[in-house]
Scaffold this motif. Structure first.
Motif: not given
Length: 284
Positions: A142-148
């Motif tokens: 989820v944190h990588e989705q937010l970063r993207q």
């Protein structure tokens, strides 16, 4: 996007902050209302036209195009200039200009700046952060989705050469003579926006007193000294992030950082964080 009656606090924070600094008043809506009334008039545009061009219209291409089109029809400005922003700079601050700009500015202040939401609404983690896995592509954390998502917003609003994707996962963007780092954190899920204003600055009681005074006046973020650096930092929880809230916060941090770095050096020494500087590694 819903529209309501004009409210000064509906103005994007970077615009309101720049206007407040120009007018030498606090940046809250009540102060603008006391000075200019519940709705601005042509006199307000007359006094703030240069600030509005630099801090509002330079980032609002739709409003710039509409204003430029009407002014060209009226014969105000250099008709040989094709770029709308440059054309506006050539226009006389006339009654006709002020009426046209005022109408757009009132529309800006009638629009709630928090209504651009991610899919799924604000009740929980946005739907854009809940992408299902597929057989060929497992779901990202989820944190990588937010970063993207954050990267996509910055790419939408800044030219490619203005951003640097760092090895540690953060995104760097210049803020005049300061540098701003955007980083995403997993637990809890939030985005941290950190501006580095000054480095190689010695601590002192006078410096801390000044930073405390600045923090009392800031409408957003906190400014502090650590290990020879002065930082300005603001955090946004994932549930509160949409395009409007993120970009307004990022632009406010960039603007404030670029306003204060030179002042701090003039008073206390240290060195600027020039755009593109590849100095000491900083953990943000």
């Amino acid at each position: 996007m819903p529209r309501f009656r004009f409210r000064w606090e509906n103005l994007p924070l970077p615009v309101r902050t720049a206007l407040a600094q120009h007018l030498q008043i606090p940046a809250d809506g009540d102060q603008f209302e006391r000075r200019f009334g519940k709705r601005p008039r042509e006199e307000f545009i007359h006094a703030t036209w240069d600030v509005l061009r630099a801090h509002w219209l330079a980032h609002d291409h739709g409003a710039t195009q509409r204003i430029a089109s009407q002014l060209r029809e009226r014969g105000n400005g250099d008709a040989t200039i094709s770029d709308d922003g440059a054309f506006l700079a050539s226009c006389r601050n006339s009654i006709g200009l002020r009426r046209i700009v005022l109408a757009e500015f009132i529309t800006l202040g009638e629009t709630s700046q928090s209504d651009v939401a991610l899919p799924g609404g604000p009740e929980s983690t946005p739907a854009v952060l809940a992408q299902p896995a597929t057989p060929n592509q497992p779901a990202l954390p989820v944190h990588e989705q937010l970063r993207q998502y954050v990267i996509s917003l910055m790419q939408k609003h800044y030219p490619a050469d203005a951003m640097v994707l760092d090895d540690d996962g953060s995104i760097t963007v210049a803020a005049g003579s300061a540098s701003v780092f955007v980083s995403v954190h997993a637990e809890p899920l939030f985005v941290r926006i950190t501006a580095v204003l000054v480095h190689k600055l010695n601590a002192s009681a006078e410096l801390f007193e000044t930073l405390n005074h600045v923090n009392r006046a800031l409408q957003i973020g906190r400014m502090y000294w650590a290990d020879g650096y002065v930082f300005l930092e603001e955090c946004l929880l994932a549930q509160a992030i949409n395009e409007a809230s993120f970009m307004q916060t990022l632009e406010a941090v960039r603007f404030i950082a670029d306003q204060y770095d030179d002042r701090l050096i003039a008073s206390f020494g240290g060195e600027l964080m020039q755009p593109g500087t590849t100095g000491d590694s900083i953990d943000v």
